[in-house]
Design a protein around this motif. Structure first.
Motif, mmCIF file in Angstrom:
data_model
loop_
_atom_site.group_PDB
_atom_site.id
_atom_site.type_symbol
_atom_site.label_atom_id
_atom_site.label_comp_id
_atom_site.label_asym_id
_atom_site.label_seq_id
_atom_site.Cartn_x
_atom_site.Cartn_y
_atom_site.Cartn_z
ATOM 1 N N LYS A 100 -1.451 56.729 59.091
ATOM 2 C CA LYS A 100 -2.314 56.034 60.042
ATOM 3 C C LYS A 100 -1.558 54.879 60.707
ATOM 4 C CE LYS A 100 -6.484 55.272 58.622
ATOM 5 N NZ LYS A 100 -7.662 54.658 57.992
ATOM 6 N N ALA A 110 -0.618 54.220 64.710
ATOM 7 C CA ALA A 110 -0.945 52.957 65.375
ATOM 8 C C ALA A 110 0.293 52.306 65.994
ATOM 9 C CB ALA A 110 -1.594 51.993 64.386
ATOM 10 N N ARG A 161 -4.814 59.713 70.141
ATOM 11 C CA ARG A 161 -4.765 58.753 69.028
ATOM 12 C C ARG A 161 -6.104 58.724 68.283
ATOM 13 N NH1 ARG A 161 -1.984 53.165 70.164
ATOM 14 N NH2 ARG A 161 -0.216 54.549 70.020
ATOM 15 N N ARG A 162 -7.187 58.710 69.014
ATOM 16 C CA ARG A 162 -8.514 58.719 68.382
ATOM 17 C C ARG A 162 -8.733 60.003 67.578
ATOM 18 N NH1 ARG A 162 -12.179 54.763 70.315
ATOM 19 N NH2 ARG A 162 -11.342 53.634 72.092
ATOM 20 N N GLN A 165 -6.364 61.831 66.186
ATOM 21 C CA GLN A 165 -5.534 61.729 64.988
ATOM 22 C C GLN A 165 -6.188 60.832 63.944
ATOM 23 O OE1 GLN A 165 -1.762 60.395 66.518
ATOM 24 N NE2 GLN A 165 -1.061 62.467 66.958
ATOM 25 N N TYR A 166 -6.734 59.695 64.379
ATOM 26 C CA TYR A 166 -7.436 58.804 63.444
ATOM 27 C C TYR A 166 -8.604 59.526 62.772
ATOM 28 C CZ TYR A 166 -5.099 54.508 65.108
ATOM 29 O OH TYR A 166 -4.197 53.536 65.406
ATOM 30 N N ALA A 213 -8.974 60.200 58.840
ATOM 31 C CA ALA A 213 -10.157 59.698 58.138
ATOM 32 C C ALA A 213 -10.853 60.820 57.383
ATOM 33 C CB ALA A 213 -11.119 59.044 59.131
#
Length: 67
Positions: free
Chosen positions: A24, A28, A42-43, A45-46, A50
């Motif tokens: 993570k 970032a 990116r969102r 991947q997050y 999660a």
């Protein structure tokens, strides 16, 4: 997504969660030129990270197993 039951020792769970935090952080810290597509990626991947964190956090902990 298919499901899979896993059993981990406490140490294995901690290692996996620490690794996911590292991944993570890498997402970032990746600094390509900002675009809306990049932000969307990116969102995504997050969200994927999660989801795996949640699965690992809920894994059955096996006491006394060797790691």
């Amino acid at each position: 997504m298919s499901s899979m039951n896993i059993e981990l020792t406490q140490k294995q769970q901690e290692i996996l969660l620490r690794g996911l935090r590292f991944v993570k952080s890498a997402v970032a810290l990746d600094m390509p030129e900002f675009t809306d597509k990049l932000e969307g990626d990116r969102r995504r991947q997050y969200a994927e990270i999660a989801e795996v964190e949640t699965l690992v956090s809920k894994a059955a902990i096996v006491q006394g197993a060797s790691a």
